[in-house]
Design a protein around this motif. Structure first.
Motif, mmCIF file in Angstrom:
data_model
loop_
_atom_site.group_PDB
_atom_site.id
_atom_site.type_symbol
_atom_site.label_atom_id
_atom_site.label_comp_id
_atom_site.label_asym_id
_atom_site.label_seq_id
_atom_site.Cartn_x
_atom_site.Cartn_y
_atom_site.Cartn_z
ATOM 1 N N LEU A 346 43.154 35.817 -34.707
ATOM 2 C CA LEU A 346 43.475 35.314 -36.034
ATOM 3 C C LEU A 346 44.549 34.236 -35.981
ATOM 4 N N TYR A 347 44.342 33.195 -36.814
ATOM 5 C CA TYR A 347 45.334 32.123 -36.981
ATOM 6 C C TYR A 347 45.997 32.291 -38.342
ATOM 7 N N PRO A 348 47.318 32.239 -38.416
ATOM 8 C CA PRO A 348 48.311 32.034 -37.336
ATOM 9 C C PRO A 348 48.898 33.340 -36.814
ATOM 10 N N GLN A 349 48.295 34.461 -37.200
ATOM 11 C CA GLN A 349 48.857 35.775 -36.856
ATOM 12 C C GLN A 349 48.982 35.980 -35.353
ATOM 13 N N HIS A 350 47.949 35.592 -34.610
ATOM 14 C CA HIS A 350 47.957 35.830 -33.165
ATOM 15 C C HIS A 350 48.369 34.603 -32.360
ATOM 16 N N ALA A 351 48.002 33.419 -32.835
ATOM 17 C CA ALA A 351 48.338 32.179 -32.121
ATOM 18 C C ALA A 351 48.143 31.001 -33.068
ATOM 19 N N THR A 352 48.770 29.877 -32.720
ATOM 20 C CA THR A 352 48.658 28.674 -33.559
ATOM 21 C C THR A 352 48.017 27.505 -32.828
ATOM 22 N N SER A 353 47.735 27.653 -31.567
ATOM 23 C CA SER A 353 47.055 26.585 -30.821
ATOM 24 C C SER A 353 45.628 27.003 -30.526
ATOM 25 N N GLU A 354 44.734 26.012 -30.454
ATOM 26 C CA GLU A 354 43.322 26.311 -30.243
ATOM 27 C C GLU A 354 43.058 26.976 -28.892
ATOM 28 N N ASP A 355 43.738 26.523 -27.838
ATOM 29 C CA ASP A 355 43.520 27.095 -26.512
ATOM 30 C C ASP A 355 43.936 28.562 -26.470
ATOM 31 N N ARG A 356 45.054 28.852 -27.080
ATOM 32 C CA ARG A 356 45.557 30.227 -27.092
ATOM 33 C C ARG A 356 44.659 31.133 -27.924
ATOM 34 N N LEU A 357 44.176 30.633 -29.050
ATOM 35 C CA LEU A 357 43.271 31.417 -29.887
ATOM 36 C C LEU A 357 42.001 31.794 -29.126
ATOM 37 N N ILE A 358 41.436 30.826 -28.428
ATOM 38 C CA ILE A 358 40.213 31.090 -27.655
ATOM 39 C C ILE A 358 40.488 32.102 -26.552
ATOM 40 N N GLN A 359 41.623 31.971 -25.885
ATOM 41 C CA GLN A 359 41.982 32.907 -24.818
ATOM 42 C C GLN A 359 42.095 34.334 -25.359
ATOM 43 N N LEU A 360 42.732 34.483 -26.517
ATOM 44 C CA LEU A 360 42.939 35.813 -27.082
ATOM 45 C C LEU A 360 41.637 36.402 -27.617
ATOM 46 N N ALA A 361 40.794 35.566 -28.225
ATOM 47 C CA ALA A 361 39.494 36.051 -28.701
ATOM 48 C C ALA A 361 38.615 36.481 -27.525
ATOM 49 N N ASP A 362 38.667 35.728 -26.448
ATOM 50 C CA ASP A 362 37.938 36.075 -25.220
ATOM 51 C C ASP A 362 38.442 37.406 -24.671
ATOM 52 N N MET A 363 39.747 37.570 -24.685
ATOM 53 C CA MET A 363 40.355 38.798 -24.192
ATOM 54 C C MET A 363 39.901 39.999 -25.032
ATOM 55 N N ALA A 364 39.892 39.803 -26.355
ATOM 56 C CA ALA A 364 39.459 40.877 -27.252
ATOM 57 C C ALA A 364 37.996 41.241 -27.007
#
Length: 643
Positions: A346-364
């Protein structure tokens, strides 16, 4: 080329229509004035009825032509009109007008006086001369119009008895022939001019189309996935970056990984796999509100960003999306289906950059797939801690052999009849810094990242080399656990053969232990590998028997030598469970299929006594011995056999 010719002809016809209609009003007006003058300037009772009737007909014809011109100029000219159709309307009117003039001249040559006749011929000749230019855009009409105006009347004068009229007929006929030639040349020149004009236009248009096609192709190559026509990574990242930079509202990023796709790809073929990906992409397009926030990330992975969405809504939409993706596909007369596991950041709850968001969604997605496939998982801090830990293990495992961090310990397996050592099971241990990492943590990581082949070969080599050193009264076998991934390797049999050769261990003293998970693999491949091992003299055991994959028919086909009953059933012996019944059933199956049975996880005397009564062939567990370090095996064997 044919398309260019078609376009060229279309443009030439349109230009010809424009030329014809642009002079039409002047031509109609002149015709009306000339016809009215000739009819009403010379009046004779004997011809008046015909002339008036002719004039009425000519006026009606000119009115129709005038209305056609007005319609064309106001309704047609500014549109993408049909040039051929417009020309047809025009030339029909013009040629009928020419025929009307021809009729008038022929009639006049037989009825009119010399002054009227001369005036009529001069007037019509002038009109014939003007038509060569005005009608040059249509070759047939340009030639037909002046010729039909003069030729019939001139022929009529030639056959008269009046010599002056005959001379006038000769002049008229000669003029009509000259006009025929001039009209033809004028029409050819006009057509050639139109050809050159439109040829350049078509060439320019063709070049523009090619440039546009190449631009579109470059765009597709740089922005679109060639198979699914969805955005590729590069384009999606650019678009997502714009959203993260400009958006003040929360949004959810969904990382979608298909479940069961690899099996379809491997078993049916890449063609079927590609169709599944294409059809899945179409379903995602229908689901996504903004196609620019949808992409094929790679392989069977997709990303979708859902704008103005909180966690509750994102989970609900993801659940619905899984249902959509999981619907059956009809591919080459086969009904196929894949599932989908979705991770959410979730943006901005989990991350504010696109690369970080993708990394965290992949991790989930990754952790949700391990937990339960075809469900939805939302990123959490606990996931990140687990991921960091797993990443540390993965990176350290790549150098574990080189740094001598791996070692083997050996747990004895004893015969139930004489409690003598029959074999040792080689168990892998890993000490990372000051931590002892359990095998159930690092073995799955080794399998996932392709490290299991190197580690498995090292374990096999070390175990065989140790087994050769065991100097006892009777030969003691060594049992080595092998991953399903290793067993499926086409080079595995060669690795075993080379290891036996280099260690000098007799093949019958090597037991390969495989888990029940082999039953979920391709039975043909597994069966061939087991038979090849047995041909060499190597024994094969099924470990953890009874934990979920067992199939009696498949077990019979595989024809292993030994089954090891899982410790979970041993723990239920005489403990308000059904352990006794299951063990008795296994013993019955083993007797029918000629298998030996090992009970692992024997923790106390009561369990040992009960297992011996049930007829189990071999026993293994802490009641007899914990796993023994390599340096302690010699003393353990000496003590065991001295007693």
């Amino acid at each position: 080329m044919n398309n260019n010719n078609s376009n060229l002809n279309k443009y030439m016809q349109r230009d010809a229509a424009v030329l014809l209609y642009s002079n039409a009003i002047a031509g109609i007006l002149i015709t009306l004035i000339a016809s009215s003058f000739l009819v009403f300037a010379f009046t004779y009772p004997e011809v008046d009825p015909f002339k008036k009737a002719w004039w009425i007909g000519m006026t009606a014809l000119l009115t129709i032509r005038f209305l056609d011109v007005m319609w064309w100029k106001h309704k047609v000219e500014k549109t993408e009109f049909n040039g051929e159709k417009s020309i047809m309307y025009f030339v029909v009117g013009a040629n009928v007008t020419a025929v009307m003039w021809s009729v008038y001249l022929v009639y006049t040559t037989t009825q009119a006086h010399s002054i009227e006749l001369t005036t009529t011929i001069i007037t019509i000749s002038a009109m014939a001369g003007g038509s060569a230019t005005v009608l040059a855009a249509h070759k047939f009409t340009a030639m037909f119009y002046p010729f039909i105006l003069l030729a019939p009347g001139s022929i009529g004068l030639l056959v008269s008895d009046n010599y002056p009229l005959q001379l006038l007929g000769v002049l008229g006929l000669a003029f009509s022939i000259v006009m025929l030639i001039i009209s033809r040349q004028s029409a050819d020149f006009t057509r050639h001019t139109l050809f050159l004009k439109n040829e350049n236009s078509v060439l320019i248009h063709s070049m523009e189309e090619k440039v546009e096609q190449r631009t579109r192709k470059i765009y597709e190559l740089s922005n679109l996935d060639p198979l699914t026509k969805l955005y590729n990574r590069t384009a999606f990242l650019k678009q997502l970056k714009l959203v993260t930079a400009a958006s003040q509202k929360p949004f959810a990023l969904l990382f979608i990984d298909l479940d069961g796709f690899k099996k379809i790809n491997d078993s049916i073929g890449h063609k079927a796999g590609d169709k599944i990906l294409s059809k899945t992409a179409e379903r995602l397009k229908d689901f996504a509100l903004d196609k620019q926030l949808l992409c094929r990330w790679g392989g069977d992975e997709f990303l979708i960003a859902l704008e103005d969405t909180d966690e509750t809504s994102a989970v609900a939409q993801s659940t619905a999306l899984i249902e959509v993706i999981s619907k059956n596909h009809t591919v080459e007369n086969s009904i196929l289906s894949v599932g989908a596991t979705i991770g959410i950041a979730l943006y901005p709850q989990h991350a504010t950059s696109e690369d970080r968001l993708i990394q965290l969604a992949d991790m989930a997605m990754y952790y949700q797939k391990k937990l339960m496939r075809s469900t939805v998982g939302v990123f959490s801090e606990q996931m990140e801690k687990l991921y960091s830990y797993e990443l540390r293990l993965k990176n350290s495992l790549t150098t574990a052999i080189e740094k001598n961090q791996l070692r083997l310990v050996f747990q004895p397996i004893l015969g139930s009849g004489d409690i003598k050592i029959s074999a040792f099971e080689a168990l892998l241990r890993w000490q990372l810094d000051d931590d002892n990492i359990p095998p159930d943590e690092f073995i799955p990581i080794a399998e996932q990242y392709g490290l299991i082949h190197e580690i498995g070969a090292w374990v096999l080599q070390q175990a065989c080399e140790q087994a050769v050193l065991w100097d006892v009264q009777q030969k003691v076998a060594v049992c080595v656990n092998v991953s399903v991934i290793q067993l499926q390797d086409e080079h595995f049999i060669d690795i075993v053969s080379d290891t036996l050769s280099s260690s000098q261990l007799p093949a019958e003293l090597l037991h390969i232990e495989i888990t029940e998970s082999v039953f979920a693999s391709d039975p043909t491949v597994i069966s061939n590998q087991i038979k090849n091992l047995q041909v060499m003299g190597v024994k094969v055991s099924i470990d953890d028997f009874g934990t979920g994959y067992s199939s009696l028919s498949v077990m019979q086909d595989l024809a292993v030598n030994t089954v090891k009953i899982d410790r979970s059933f041993i723990n239920k012996i005489n403990n308000q469970g059904n352990g006794d019944a299951i063990i008795s059933a296994v013993m019955h199956i083993a007797s029918s299929l000629n298998f030996l049975v090992v009970a692992e996880g024997v923790e106390n005397e009561m369990q040992a006594d009960e297992l011996i009564k049930l007829g189990v062939d071999y026993l293994q567990g802490f009641y007899y011995s914990k796993p023994i370090e390599v340096e302690d095996i010699a003393s353990y064997l000496a003590q065991k056999y001295d007693n």
